[in-house]
Write an enzyme that holds these catalytic residues in place. Sequence first.
Site, PDB file in Angstrom:
ATOM      1  N   GLU A  97       0.837  -1.195   0.000  1.00  0.00           N
ATOM      2  CA  GLU A  97       0.000   0.000   0.000  1.00  0.00           C
ATOM      3  C   GLU A  97       0.874   1.248   0.000  1.00  0.00           C
ATOM      4  OE1 GLU A  97      -2.833   0.518   3.218  1.00  0.00           O
ATOM      5  OE2 GLU A  97      -3.587   2.354   2.305  1.00  0.00           O
ATOM      6  N   LYS A 226      -9.070 -14.579  16.483  1.00  0.00           N
ATOM      7  CA  LYS A 226      -9.209 -14.261  15.052  1.00  0.00           C
ATOM      8  C   LYS A 226     -10.638 -13.883  14.674  1.00  0.00           C
ATOM      9  CE  LYS A 226      -5.232 -17.041  13.760  1.00  0.00           C
ATOM     10  NZ  LYS A 226      -4.705 -18.242  13.141  1.00  0.00           N
ATOM     11  N   ASP A 300       1.324 -14.248  13.252  1.00  0.00           N
ATOM     12  CA  ASP A 300       0.182 -14.866  12.562  1.00  0.00           C
ATOM     13  C   ASP A 300      -0.730 -13.730  12.073  1.00  0.00           C
ATOM     14  OD1 ASP A 300      -2.206 -16.082  11.835  1.00  0.00           O
ATOM     15  OD2 ASP A 300      -2.034 -17.649  13.357  1.00  0.00           O
ATOM     16  N   HIS A 391      -1.819  10.293  -1.258  1.00  0.00           N
ATOM     17  CA  HIS A 391      -1.940   9.022  -1.979  1.00  0.00           C
ATOM     18  C   HIS A 391      -1.652   9.204  -3.465  1.00  0.00           C
ATOM     19  CE1 HIS A 391      -3.637   7.627   1.787  1.00  0.00           C
ATOM     20  NE2 HIS A 391      -3.449   6.404   1.347  1.00  0.00           N
TER      21      HIS A 391
HETATM   22  P1  NAP Z   1       4.676 -22.845  19.007  1.00  0.00           P
HETATM   23  O1  NAP Z   1       5.804 -22.539  18.099  1.00  0.00           O
HETATM   24  O2  NAP Z   1       3.767 -23.954  18.647  1.00  0.00           O
HETATM   25  O3  NAP Z   1       5.215 -23.133  20.490  1.00  0.00           O
HETATM   26  C1  NAP Z   1       6.079 -22.249  21.152  1.00  0.00           C
HETATM   27  C2  NAP Z   1       7.260 -23.027  21.622  1.00  0.00           C
HETATM   28  O4  NAP Z   1       8.251 -22.187  22.159  1.00  0.00           O
HETATM   29  C3  NAP Z   1       6.875 -24.015  22.715  1.00  0.00           C
HETATM   30  O5  NAP Z   1       7.470 -25.240  22.424  1.00  0.00           O
HETATM   31  C4  NAP Z   1       7.495 -23.396  23.979  1.00  0.00           C
HETATM   32  O6  NAP Z   1       7.859 -24.374  24.900  1.00  0.00           O
HETATM   33  C5  NAP Z   1       8.718 -22.756  23.371  1.00  0.00           C
HETATM   34  N1  NAP Z   1       9.355 -21.654  24.120  1.00  0.00           N
HETATM   35  C6  NAP Z   1      10.701 -21.493  24.237  1.00  0.00           C
HETATM   36  N2  NAP Z   1      10.989 -20.381  24.916  1.00  0.00           N
HETATM   37  C7  NAP Z   1       9.816 -19.811  25.235  1.00  0.00           C
HETATM   38  C8  NAP Z   1       9.480 -18.623  25.942  1.00  0.00           C
HETATM   39  N3  NAP Z   1      10.417 -17.800  26.437  1.00  0.00           N
HETATM   40  N4  NAP Z   1       8.189 -18.307  26.067  1.00  0.00           N
HETATM   41  C9  NAP Z   1       7.238 -19.116  25.580  1.00  0.00           C
HETATM   42  N5  NAP Z   1       7.495 -20.269  24.916  1.00  0.00           N
HETATM   43  C10 NAP Z   1       8.782 -20.614  24.741  1.00  0.00           C
HETATM   44  O7  NAP Z   1       3.916 -21.490  19.181  1.00  0.00           O
HETATM   45  P2  NAP Z   1       2.630 -21.106  19.999  1.00  0.00           P
HETATM   46  O8  NAP Z   1       2.942 -19.724  20.437  1.00  0.00           O
HETATM   47  O9  NAP Z   1       2.230 -22.094  21.010  1.00  0.00           O
HETATM   48  O10 NAP Z   1       1.513 -21.080  18.907  1.00  0.00           O
HETATM   49  C11 NAP Z   1       1.544 -20.065  17.931  1.00  0.00           C
HETATM   50  C12 NAP Z   1       1.154 -20.617  16.649  1.00  0.00           C
HETATM   51  O11 NAP Z   1      -0.119 -21.247  16.797  1.00  0.00           O
HETATM   52  C13 NAP Z   1       0.985 -19.526  15.651  1.00  0.00           C
HETATM   53  O12 NAP Z   1       1.902 -19.738  14.608  1.00  0.00           O
HETATM   54  C14 NAP Z   1      -0.424 -19.682  15.154  1.00  0.00           C
HETATM   55  O13 NAP Z   1      -0.460 -19.631  13.771  1.00  0.00           O
HETATM   56  C15 NAP Z   1      -0.851 -21.034  15.620  1.00  0.00           C
HETATM   57  N6  NAP Z   1      -2.253 -21.107  15.998  1.00  0.00           N
HETATM   58  C16 NAP Z   1      -2.667 -22.231  16.618  1.00  0.00           C
HETATM   59  C17 NAP Z   1      -3.975 -22.350  17.025  1.00  0.00           C
HETATM   60  C18 NAP Z   1      -4.413 -23.574  17.771  1.00  0.00           C
HETATM   61  O14 NAP Z   1      -5.541 -23.572  18.252  1.00  0.00           O
HETATM   62  N7  NAP Z   1      -3.603 -24.607  17.887  1.00  0.00           N
HETATM   63  C19 NAP Z   1      -4.886 -21.338  16.804  1.00  0.00           C
HETATM   64  C20 NAP Z   1      -4.442 -20.193  16.175  1.00  0.00           C
HETATM   65  C21 NAP Z   1      -3.130 -20.085  15.780  1.00  0.00           C
HETATM   66  P3  NAP Z   1       6.791 -25.032  25.911  1.00  0.00           P
HETATM   67  O15 NAP Z   1       5.636 -25.517  25.075  1.00  0.00           O
HETATM   68  O16 NAP Z   1       7.468 -26.149  26.585  1.00  0.00           O
HETATM   69  O17 NAP Z   1       6.353 -23.986  26.875  1.00  0.00           O
END
Ligand code: NAP
Length: 405
Positions: A97, A226, A300, A391
Amino acid sequence: MSDDETGLPGVLLDLVPRMTKQGYSREQVDKRRAWLEEKTGTTLPHIGAMTIPAESLRGNIENPIGSVQMPLGIAGPLVVNGDHAQGTFYVPLATTEGALVRSYERGMVTLSRAGGAVTRVVVDENRISPTFVFDDVAAALAFARELPLRFDTIRARAESTTRHGRLLRLECHPIGREVAVTFCFSTGDAHGMNMIAKAAAAACAWIMEHSAARRFYMFSGVEGEKKAAASLLPGGKGKRVVAGARIPAALLQTHLHAEPRQLADLWHRTVLGSIHAGTLGYNGHFANGLTAMFIALGQDVANVVNASTGVTSLEVLESGDLYASVTLSSLTVATVGGGTALGTSRECLQLLGCLGAGHAARLAEIIAASLLAGELSIGAAIASGEFVAAHEQYGRNRPETPPTS
Ligand code: NAP
C-alpha cells in the site's frame, strides 16, 4: 495415490505430491514447484527464488513450493519510553500500500520530536474457551459453580504439557445447558495458541473424567481468537497495551500541518460515524500498521482481526497541545515460536532487538507506539485535507499495460 481418492463422482483430481518423508528439502520443494508449473503451464521464478532454508519451513506450512516476496520498507526514528522498550527504533513494514510507510514515518518523527511515546503493557495473557455440554441447565450451572474449586488440580494437568504456559484462572460462562470455560494463561514470549490448546486439552480430559459433562469441544467462540468481538475490549486475548504522548501544537503544525483542535474535532465526528456503523472500539487504521508489521515480523497475520480491536483518543489539553493515545485490547504477538524464526522474520525482529526469549513485551510496546504514530498521521492528513494528495504522490502504481511477467 489414486486420483479418485476424493470420492467425488466424475471428478479426477491430481493431488499435490506430498513427498511426506523429505517434503521440506530444497530438492523436494523445487520438485513440487516444477510439478505445478507443468500442470498449470506457468513459470514461477519469483516464487522459486526463496532464500529461506527450505527445512526451516517445517511446522509452518504444508506442500511448500517457495515463498512470496513482499516489499519491505522502514519507518522511523521512533522514540519509545516504555517499561520494556526504551530507545530509538526503526520499524519494518511489509506492504504494497503506497503512502503507508511514509505516513507512519512522519507520525513517528512527530512523536519522537515530542519526546516519544510512553508505553505500558497492562494485561499479558492468552485464552482458550472449550465448551462442555450437560443434560440440562441445572447440571450446567452446578458444574460452573464447582469447577473453580478444582483449580489447583486442573492447573497441574494443564501445566504438565508446557514449560512456559501458566494457567492463571478459569472463568465459567453458562450458556443454556453448556458451559464455556475460559482458560486464562500466561504464555511467556510465545503467541501461545498451540501451547494453550495442548494444555487445555490435557485439563479437559481430566474434567471429562470428573464431571457430569457429556461431551466437549475445544473452541466455543467465547475466546475471540481471530474474530472481531466486543469481549476483546477489556483484554485477556493477547496483550492489552497503551501508548500515549503529548504533542505540542507548534510541532503538530510544523510536521503534520494540523492544529490540535482540528484533530479533536475530526475525532469527535468520526466517533459518531463509528457508533453509527456499530464499529467495535474506535481507531483510524490499526489494521494497516498491524498487518505490515505482522508480515515483516513473522506473526500470525490472521490475528489482525482481533489485534485491530482497540481505541484511539485525541484531545486538546488546557495548554492547547494535543494528547493522543492508543489502547490495543488484544495484541497477540510473539518473539519465539510460530513464524518468528524464519529468515526474514528473524532479521526484522533483530532490527528491533526483539528476537527470542524475553522480548515479547518489548515488541508489544514498539507496535503500540508505531500505531500511535499511524493514528496521528492519518488523522492529520484527513483533518488538513492532504489525504488524497498524499496518496496521489505516493500511493498509486497504475499499470500502463497489464503486467506480463
Ligand atoms: P509454538 O511454536 O507452537 O510453540 C512455542 C514453543 O516455544 C513451545 O514449544 C514453547 O515451549 C517454546 N518456548 C521457548 N521459549 C519460550 C518462551 N520464552 N516463552 C514461551 N514459549 C517458549 O507457538 P505457539 O505460540 O504455542 O503457537 C503459535 C502458533 O499457533 C501460531 O503460529 C499460530 O499460527 C498457531 N495457531 C494455533 C492455534 C491452535 O488452536 N492450535 C490457533 C491459532 C493459531 P513449551 O511448550 O514447553 O512452553
